[in-house]
Design a protein around this motif. Structure first.
Motif, mmCIF file in Angstrom:
data_model
loop_
_atom_site.group_PDB
_atom_site.id
_atom_site.type_symbol
_atom_site.label_atom_id
_atom_site.label_comp_id
_atom_site.label_asym_id
_atom_site.label_seq_id
_atom_site.Cartn_x
_atom_site.Cartn_y
_atom_site.Cartn_z
ATOM 1 N N ILE A 153 0.860 -1.187 0.000
ATOM 2 C CA ILE A 153 0.000 0.000 0.000
ATOM 3 C C ILE A 153 0.892 1.232 0.000
ATOM 4 O O ILE A 153 1.730 1.399 0.889
ATOM 5 N N THR A 154 0.705 2.085 -0.983
ATOM 6 C CA THR A 154 1.441 3.344 -1.055
ATOM 7 C C THR A 154 0.440 4.477 -0.926
ATOM 8 O O THR A 154 -0.503 4.571 -1.725
ATOM 9 N N ASP A 155 0.635 5.325 0.083
ATOM 10 C CA ASP A 155 -0.330 6.411 0.294
ATOM 11 C C ASP A 155 0.347 7.572 1.009
ATOM 12 O O ASP A 155 1.538 7.528 1.313
ATOM 13 N N THR A 156 -0.444 8.599 1.275
ATOM 14 C CA THR A 156 0.087 9.841 1.817
ATOM 15 C C THR A 156 -0.792 10.352 2.947
ATOM 16 O O THR A 156 -1.928 9.903 3.106
ATOM 17 N N ASP A 157 -0.275 11.304 3.705
ATOM 18 C CA ASP A 157 -1.020 11.893 4.812
ATOM 19 C C ASP A 157 -1.449 13.323 4.548
ATOM 20 O O ASP A 157 -1.867 14.031 5.464
ATOM 21 N N ASP A 158 -1.317 13.778 3.305
ATOM 22 C CA ASP A 158 -1.800 15.117 2.991
ATOM 23 C C ASP A 158 -2.281 15.142 1.548
ATOM 24 O O ASP A 158 -2.232 14.150 0.845
ATOM 25 N N ALA A 159 -2.753 16.280 1.117
ATOM 26 C CA ALA A 159 -3.367 16.423 -0.199
ATOM 27 C C ALA A 159 -2.324 16.671 -1.280
ATOM 28 O O ALA A 159 -2.408 17.657 -2.027
ATOM 29 N N LEU A 160 -1.321 15.786 -1.369
ATOM 30 C CA LEU A 160 -0.250 15.869 -2.370
ATOM 31 C C LEU A 160 0.655 17.080 -2.170
ATOM 32 O O LEU A 160 1.441 17.414 -3.059
ATOM 33 N N ILE A 161 0.584 17.718 -1.000
ATOM 34 C CA ILE A 161 1.178 19.042 -0.834
ATOM 35 C C ILE A 161 2.471 19.021 -0.031
ATOM 36 O O ILE A 161 3.494 19.539 -0.459
ATOM 37 N N GLY A 162 2.460 18.454 1.158
ATOM 38 C CA GLY A 162 3.642 18.425 2.007
ATOM 39 C C GLY A 162 4.026 19.797 2.508
ATOM 40 O O GLY A 162 3.215 20.729 2.563
ATOM 41 N N GLU A 216 8.273 -0.608 5.967
ATOM 42 C CA GLU A 216 7.814 0.743 5.652
ATOM 43 C C GLU A 216 8.941 1.478 4.928
ATOM 44 O O GLU A 216 10.057 1.566 5.432
ATOM 45 N N VAL A 217 8.617 1.999 3.742
ATOM 46 C CA VAL A 217 9.620 2.705 2.943
ATOM 47 C C VAL A 217 9.104 4.113 2.653
ATOM 48 O O VAL A 217 8.140 4.279 1.897
ATOM 49 N N PRO A 218 9.716 5.152 3.258
ATOM 50 C CA PRO A 218 9.284 6.526 2.989
ATOM 51 C C PRO A 218 9.834 7.021 1.658
ATOM 52 O O PRO A 218 10.923 6.624 1.228
ATOM 53 N N HIS A 219 9.083 7.891 1.028
ATOM 54 C CA HIS A 219 9.505 8.511 -0.227
ATOM 55 C C HIS A 219 9.349 10.026 -0.106
ATOM 56 O O HIS A 219 8.394 10.514 0.508
#
Length: 290
Positions: A153-162, A216-219
């Protein structure tokens, strides 16, 4: 699994939008480049024969896998008829004989027999998932994986913004996270948290479902002015922040006038020579015990 009422579209933008389709095609290619390839580098690809891409959209990742690995059988599922038709047409044009696409809802029971796949790929579905559905989806993935199979599963914690230097973009990010909180998509404990709280939960969901060897692999994607990904990701943001405005307005987060003002200022900020921004996302993957 719990079925979402058919009258309610769980995706935060129009799933049949041609503009969203084009955005997802570009985003898929950008993300794969940033991740360094289609598969995790530490898995034995020789054991991967049947691959499932959940919420495949226009089929970018799935078709890349089918093209680069003609020995693998690839299946993509989605609830957008427009995207499935596009993906099927593209696969036919490329004469890819090892790929299929099906209409199927990721928030409902997956219509596959047990032990059907060796690897399941899921990318950026936080925008279509209510938080209660996540554990159910992961359990369903485990059911249709073979022993030793991998769920990524690859996902994010914000709206593509950071993190970035645009006040307008920061405000839009907060509006999106508030809307996700109000509509039951966020794991954050407060409406004003500037994150979804999803990625810290994923490894525990996999653990609770019985997966082992969880990694877990951060990008990190630098889209600052002058960075290689600047144009591709700023364009991604421009489209995404435009398409999500009806969702924000309907969630009672902001008026159309407020959204338009922030959007116009965001466009100006993204084009400044001194703009900086870094978007982060994470891949979490584990194995079904043999």
């Amino acid at each position: 699994m719990t079925n979402i009422p058919p009258s309610e579209n769980s995706y935060v933008v129009d799933q049949e939008s041609a503009t969203e389709m084009a955005r997802l095609i570009d985003q898929d290619a950008m993300v794969s480049r940033q991740m360094g390839g289609l598969f995790p580098p530490d898995i034995d690809q020789g054991r991967v024969h049947d691959v499932l891409d959940i919420a495949c959209g226009p089929g970018g990742w799935a078709m890349e896998v089918a093209f680069e690995h003609p020995d693998k059988h690839v299946v993509g599922i989605d609830i957008s008829q427009a995207m499935l038709e596009y993906a099927t047409a593209q696969a036919n044009m490329q004469n890819l004989q090892n790929i299929e696409f099906f209409f199927m809802d990721a928030t409902a029971s997956l219509e596959f027999p047990a032990a059907s796949f060796d690897l399941i790929n899921i990318r950026f579905i936080v925008g279509l998932m209510w938080k209660e559905i996540w554990p159910e989806l992961i359990k369903e993935c485990k059911r249709i994986l073979r022993p030793g199979g991998i769920l990524r599963i690859t996902d994010t914690d914000d709206a593509l913004i950071g993190a970035n230097s645009s006040e307008a973009l920061e405000k839009l990010s907060i509006l999106v996270t508030r809307a996700f909180y109000r509509t039951g998509r966020s794991f954050a404990v407060d409406e004003w948290a500037n994150h979804f709280g999803l990625t810290p939960m994923l490894s525990n969901f996999l653990l609770e479902a019985g997966f082992t060897n969880i990694r877990e692999v951060p990008h990190m994607l630098d889209y600052s002015a002058g960075a290689p990904a600047h144009f591709s990701h700023t364009h991604n943001l421009e489209v995404a922040m435009y398409l999500i405005q009806p969702f924000l307005r309907n969630a009672g987060i902001a008026s159309q006038e407020e959204l338009e003002q922030l959007y116009e200022q965001m466009l100006i900020d993204l084009r400044q020579d001194e703009f900086f921004g870094i978007w982060t996302f994470m891949s979490t993957y584990g194995e079904k015990s043999a």
